[in-house]
Design an enzyme around this catalytic site. Structure first.
Site, PDB file in Angstrom:
ATOM      1  N   ARG A 140      -5.294  13.121  -1.516  1.00 40.84           N
ATOM      2  CA  ARG A 140      -5.247  11.682  -1.765  1.00 40.84           C
ATOM      3  C   ARG A 140      -5.475  11.402  -3.247  1.00 40.84           C
ATOM      4  O   ARG A 140      -6.176  12.142  -3.937  1.00 40.84           O
ATOM      5  CB  ARG A 140      -6.330  10.940  -0.958  1.00 40.84           C
ATOM      6  CG  ARG A 140      -6.129  10.939   0.550  1.00 40.84           C
ATOM      7  CD  ARG A 140      -4.987  10.063   0.992  1.00 40.84           C
ATOM      8  NE  ARG A 140      -4.870  10.023   2.446  1.00 40.84           N
ATOM      9  CZ  ARG A 140      -4.253  10.939   3.194  1.00 40.84           C
ATOM     10  NH1 ARG A 140      -3.710  11.996   2.612  1.00 40.84           N
ATOM     11  NH2 ARG A 140      -4.187  10.817   4.498  1.00 40.84           N
TER      12      ARG A 140
ATOM     13  N   HIS B  76     -12.553   3.332   4.375  1.00 38.40           N
ATOM     14  CA  HIS B  76     -11.711   4.420   3.895  1.00 38.40           C
ATOM     15  C   HIS B  76     -12.607   5.603   3.511  1.00 38.40           C
ATOM     16  O   HIS B  76     -13.827   5.502   3.492  1.00 38.40           O
ATOM     17  CB  HIS B  76     -10.878   3.956   2.694  1.00 38.40           C
ATOM     18  CG  HIS B  76      -9.734   3.086   3.078  1.00 38.40           C
ATOM     19  ND1 HIS B  76      -9.768   1.719   2.980  1.00 38.40           N
ATOM     20  CD2 HIS B  76      -8.523   3.400   3.600  1.00 38.40           C
ATOM     21  CE1 HIS B  76      -8.619   1.234   3.410  1.00 38.40           C
ATOM     22  NE2 HIS B  76      -7.853   2.218   3.800  1.00 38.40           N
TER      23      HIS B  76
ATOM     24  N   LYS C 230       3.392  -4.331   5.966  1.00 40.47           N
ATOM     25  CA  LYS C 230       3.514  -4.373   4.505  1.00 40.47           C
ATOM     26  C   LYS C 230       4.968  -4.230   4.056  1.00 40.47           C
ATOM     27  O   LYS C 230       5.377  -4.827   3.056  1.00 40.47           O
ATOM     28  CB  LYS C 230       2.633  -3.287   3.878  1.00 40.47           C
ATOM     29  CG  LYS C 230       1.146  -3.616   3.971  1.00 40.47           C
ATOM     30  CD  LYS C 230       0.865  -4.890   3.200  1.00 40.47           C
ATOM     31  CE  LYS C 230      -0.566  -5.344   3.224  1.00 40.47           C
ATOM     32  NZ  LYS C 230      -0.752  -6.622   2.526  1.00 40.47           N
TER      33      LYS C 230
ATOM     34  N   SER D  31       0.848  -1.183   0.000  1.00 40.53           N
ATOM     35  CA  SER D  31       0.000   0.000   0.000  1.00 40.53           C
ATOM     36  C   SER D  31       0.886   1.236   0.000  1.00 40.53           C
ATOM     37  O   SER D  31       2.039   1.192   0.426  1.00 40.53           O
ATOM     38  CB  SER D  31      -0.868  -0.037   1.257  1.00 40.53           C
ATOM     39  OG  SER D  31      -1.111   1.252   1.743  1.00 40.53           O
ATOM     40  N   SER D  32       0.318   2.361  -0.453  1.00 44.22           N
ATOM     41  CA  SER D  32       1.111   3.594  -0.494  1.00 44.22           C
ATOM     42  C   SER D  32       1.463   4.101   0.903  1.00 44.22           C
ATOM     43  O   SER D  32       2.311   4.983   1.035  1.00 44.22           O
ATOM     44  CB  SER D  32       0.356   4.678  -1.278  1.00 44.22           C
ATOM     45  OG  SER D  32      -0.912   4.894  -0.724  1.00 44.22           O
ATOM     46  N   CYS D  33       0.847   3.536   1.943  1.00 42.15           N
ATOM     47  CA  CYS D  33       1.176   4.009   3.296  1.00 42.15           C
ATOM     48  C   CYS D  33       2.518   3.475   3.787  1.00 42.15           C
ATOM     49  O   CYS D  33       2.958   3.819   4.882  1.00 42.15           O
ATOM     50  CB  CYS D  33       0.066   3.683   4.279  1.00 42.15           C
ATOM     51  SG  CYS D  33      -0.020   1.952   4.694  1.00 42.15           S
TER      52      CYS D  33
ATOM     53  N   TYR E 282       0.091  -1.025  10.065  1.00 39.95           N
ATOM     54  CA  TYR E 282      -0.174  -1.630   8.756  1.00 39.95           C
ATOM     55  C   TYR E 282       1.050  -1.491   7.856  1.00 39.95           C
ATOM     56  O   TYR E 282       1.459  -2.432   7.177  1.00 39.95           O
ATOM     57  CB  TYR E 282      -1.392  -0.922   8.134  1.00 39.95           C
ATOM     58  CG  TYR E 282      -1.843  -1.479   6.821  1.00 39.95           C
ATOM     59  CD1 TYR E 282      -2.522  -2.696   6.759  1.00 39.95           C
ATOM     60  CD2 TYR E 282      -1.622  -0.790   5.639  1.00 39.95           C
ATOM     61  CE1 TYR E 282      -2.956  -3.202   5.546  1.00 39.95           C
ATOM     62  CE2 TYR E 282      -2.055  -1.288   4.418  1.00 39.95           C
ATOM     63  CZ  TYR E 282      -2.723  -2.488   4.379  1.00 39.95           C
ATOM     64  OH  TYR E 282      -3.161  -2.988   3.172  1.00 39.95           O
TER      65      TYR E 282
END
Ligand code: GDP
Length: 321
Positions: free
Chosen positions: A216, A186, A147, A114-116, A143
């Protein structure tokens, strides 16, 4: 540059781990157009956090390709308040699925992140090289750590054992199969549900969390599934690949676009007691583009079709709309 296929799905047994999730179900839809056999295991048949069960299932079903789309996912509030589940379950899923796949000599595996995973203050748009260059955004650190561990494990299998394990990092996704529950979702599905409820009740306004200023990027999940199958068949390298649409907007602008798609004409209110999270999260997708892939579904089209999906799949929603 467009890459020739390096891995052909034709005739292969392909396991979509997490096939009931938004990404997994989009992958199943996309793979049904390929000449391959899709393997799935429901949560009631296989608990991915249990190592011996995963080993047994993989040894028994012998997938040749694996998409690791299974994950404990959620929006900013769920992430912030349940770090144990987000860290523990995602670590276990990645470790178990990758290890079992290596033992069973799976020919190709894609780990999804994920981009996080990128630092809170990454230069924008965020390139793959920003990984581990700074501190993470605290609201989704658990998270992100899981990842990043999965990505590193895929790289380790590649380097130490020569396995064709790759990683893709999708941006914020939305579309059919999304979670519209306000406590765990989300932002995009949450705003859609709020706009829908406000329209139905004749409310004069709807509440947007935070300041509305964070930016975002949103990619339709069907575009994401296209990109993932593209990478699975054409990409083979240790470096992970960003998957996004290359454009972002503020949450306030998104909220207005969602309200327009739903047909809610009232005002937007902002609840400053809720967290903003990362100030901006826009992926640099030049690597994916240079491989020969581009997104197709615009945000306006995606919002309209997702609202239709919501109306069809939410009990009572259509008749009242
Ligand atoms: P993030 O991308 O990991 O921060 O996760 P989210 O998609 O949950 O939130 C993105 C941004 O939208 C944050 O700044 C939230 O505060 C904001 N936001 C505004 N309204 C909502 C809402 O109703 N639900 C959620 N989850 N986020 C919202």
């Amino acid at each position: 540059m467009s890459l020739e296929p390096v891995f052909n799905l034709k005739g292969r047994r392909v396991w979509v781990a997490g096939h009931r999730g938004m990404v997994g179900s989009a992958l199943v839809r996309r793979l049904s157009r390929e000449d391959c056999e899709i393997l799935t295991a429901g949560r009631e048949d296989l608990d991915l956090t249990r190592q011996s069960d995963v080993r047994r299932w993989v040894a028994d079903r012998r997938p040749e390709a694996v998409f690791v789309a299974a994950a404990r996912v959620g929006g900013i509030l769920a992430n912030d308040t349940h770090p144990i589940e987000f860290l523990y379950e995602n670590l276990m899923i990645a470790a178990n699925v990758l290890e079992a796949s290596a033992r069973a000599n799976v020919a190709k595996l894609m780990h999804l992140g994920s981009s996080c995973i990128y630092p809170r203050h990454s230069p924008q748009p965020i390139s793959e090289g920003a990984l581990l260059t700074g501190l993470l955004e605290p609201t989704n650190e658990a998270y992100a750590i899981a990842k990043i561990a999965g990505l590193k494990l895929a790289q380790a299998y590649r380097r130490q054992e020569g396995r064709d394990f790759i990683s893709a990092m999708p941006t914020n996704l939305y579309g059919p199969g999304d979670n519209f529950d306000l406590a765990s979702s989300h932002v995009l599905p949450a705003l859609m549900r709020k706009a829908h409820d406000a329209k139905l009740s004749g409310a004069s306004d709807m509440t947007v969390w935070g300041s509305g200023a964070p930016r975002r990027e949103f990619l339709h999940v069907d575009d994401c599934a296209e990109a993932l199958v593209f990478l699975m068949t054409r990409y083979s390298d240790a470096l992970h690949v960003n998957v996004g649409c290359g454009e972002d907007q503020t949450i306030a602008t998104l909220a207005q676009e969602v309200a327009d798609a739903v047909g809610f004409q009232g005002a937007l209110g902002f609840d400053a007691s809720k967290p903003d999270g990362m100030p901006r999260k826009l992926l640099d997708i030049s690597r994916l583009r240079s491989l020969g892939w581009s997104p197709r579904i615009t945000l306006a089209e995606g919002l309209a079709s997702t609202y239709q999906w919501f109306l069809r799949h939410t009990p009572g929603a259509r008749s009242a709309a």
